[in-house]
Design a protein around this motif. Sequence first.
Motif, PDB file in Angstrom:
ATOM      1  N   THR A  48      38.482  48.304  39.988  1.00  0.00           N
ATOM      2  CA  THR A  48      38.073  46.921  40.232  1.00  0.00           C
ATOM      3  C   THR A  48      36.655  46.882  40.792  1.00  0.00           C
ATOM      4  O   THR A  48      36.113  47.884  41.244  1.00  0.00           O
ATOM      5  CB  THR A  48      39.030  46.251  41.229  1.00  0.00           C
ATOM      6  N   ASP A  50      34.182  44.815  43.597  1.00  0.00           N
ATOM      7  CA  ASP A  50      34.167  43.896  44.738  1.00  0.00           C
ATOM      8  C   ASP A  50      32.743  43.373  44.890  1.00  0.00           C
ATOM      9  O   ASP A  50      31.805  44.131  45.099  1.00  0.00           O
ATOM     10  CB  ASP A  50      34.660  44.569  46.024  1.00  0.00           C
ATOM     11  N   ALA A  73      40.092  37.067  41.956  1.00  0.00           N
ATOM     12  CA  ALA A  73      39.949  38.280  42.751  1.00  0.00           C
ATOM     13  C   ALA A  73      41.050  38.368  43.814  1.00  0.00           C
ATOM     14  O   ALA A  73      41.670  37.372  44.184  1.00  0.00           O
ATOM     15  CB  ALA A  73      38.573  38.322  43.406  1.00  0.00           C
ATOM     16  N   GLU A 103      38.523  42.064  45.372  1.00  0.00           N
ATOM     17  CA  GLU A 103      38.469  42.942  44.200  1.00  0.00           C
ATOM     18  C   GLU A 103      38.872  42.173  42.940  1.00  0.00           C
ATOM     19  O   GLU A 103      39.896  41.498  42.915  1.00  0.00           O
ATOM     20  CB  GLU A 103      39.423  44.121  44.392  1.00  0.00           C
ATOM     21  N   ASN A 105      39.464  42.555  38.651  1.00  0.00           N
ATOM     22  CA  ASN A 105      39.627  43.402  37.478  1.00  0.00           C
ATOM     23  C   ASN A 105      38.419  43.211  36.557  1.00  0.00           C
ATOM     24  O   ASN A 105      37.957  42.096  36.335  1.00  0.00           O
ATOM     25  CB  ASN A 105      40.921  43.012  36.757  1.00  0.00           C
ATOM     26  N   ARG A 106      37.894  44.297  36.007  1.00  0.00           N
ATOM     27  CA  ARG A 106      36.690  44.231  35.179  1.00  0.00           C
ATOM     28  C   ARG A 106      36.877  43.344  33.953  1.00  0.00           C
ATOM     29  O   ARG A 106      35.960  42.613  33.547  1.00  0.00           O
ATOM     30  CB  ARG A 106      36.276  45.638  34.737  1.00  0.00           C
ATOM     31  N   ASN A 215      43.687  52.059  43.859  1.00  0.00           N
ATOM     32  CA  ASN A 215      44.002  50.632  43.954  1.00  0.00           C
ATOM     33  C   ASN A 215      45.245  50.377  43.108  1.00  0.00           C
ATOM     34  O   ASN A 215      45.207  50.532  41.886  1.00  0.00           O
ATOM     35  CB  ASN A 215      42.832  49.787  43.448  1.00  0.00           C
ATOM     36  N   ASN A 218      45.283  46.697  40.263  1.00  0.00           N
ATOM     37  CA  ASN A 218      44.212  46.447  39.294  1.00  0.00           C
ATOM     38  C   ASN A 218      44.844  45.865  38.034  1.00  0.00           C
ATOM     39  O   ASN A 218      45.099  46.570  37.065  1.00  0.00           O
ATOM     40  CB  ASN A 218      43.465  47.738  38.993  1.00  0.00           C
TER      41      ASN A 218
END
Length: 376
Positions: A48, A50, A73, A103, A105-106, A215, A218
Amino acid sequence: MLLKDKKVAIIGAGPVGLTMAKLLQQNGIDVAVYERDKNPKTRISGGTLDLHKGSGQDAMKKTGLLENYYTKAIAMGRIVANEQGEILFSKELSPEEQYDNPEINRNDLRQLLLDSLAPETVFWDRKFTELEEQNGKWILHFENNITATADFIIGANGGMSKARKFVTDAEIEHTGTLIIQGEVLEPKTSCPEFYQLCDNKILMSSSNGNLLVANSKNGDLLTYNVIFKTPQQWSQKNQLNSHNREEIASFLENKFSNWHECYKELFRATSSFIPGPTRKITLEIPWKTNRLLPITLIGDAAHIMPPFAGQGANTGLKDALILSENLTNGKFETLESAISDYEKQMFVYAKKAQLETSNNEIKMHDPNFSFQIFYQ
């Protein structure tokens, strides 16, 4: 306006490139983004992100997407465990800390940015190969004999960017650390003991120069990084095969043989691994001033650095914020002066971020290092 009747091409549809596109597009600028991924559904692997106040969150605020970021997030605490799975430190976030650096997720971040852009802003399946100048325009070349034209190029296509040579002679350097990224499907059932140890927080563990950061939230995955100093004898011959899951799992089980069984459970449950050395681009070499046409770099293309201070994406988003402001605020008489001012600012804050990252990397390789030092 500096970019009136000009076409801007951004190479790379990562968070930095897409944010740059949004910041320009909302000011009425004609911008196109070219991305090597096949389509917008191509999944991005990795941990992830931040976003920090003062950089990444400021860029999100300028795009009007900060509240959407907060919605997607997850604010997460931190937990430090030793190699035997014993908890040394645990921190829950206070209500005041919920928005400090949650955080995301992309893939969620990319979709958030894509949804904010005008249709057909991003051109997919465009693997960039070369640039050339022709009659006062940039010609972008992609695989399969595809080309595009632009007046101004912004390279945002990562550490291995082929656009970099038009801006700087600096080359990629390995920093001496190897990171193996791992992804675990259905962690509640596939590695239950390790999943419980994470306790819905970012888990960090270290012993004798070997580190693990995980993590468990995610998206649908548990993602983690194993970090250690690259062995001196490491070479192309004995590098790990990213397509051989069993080989890497066995390698990690052996390397972490004295760690608790829950960590080995994690390695065995991992569905995919991506091993790779950490890299950086020095900013000690001045950038070229005799560029054929307007071109600059942002994000990892400009200043790739390891993730040991969480500054990479945030520094890149700060690039997009400052460059877009210079291009649209009416304070500069020429496009070249707006670009030059951005680059002067970027060299200062990106060098600072790289130094912080480098210092952390040195600390982490100390056999006595513990993540607790960051919370004392």
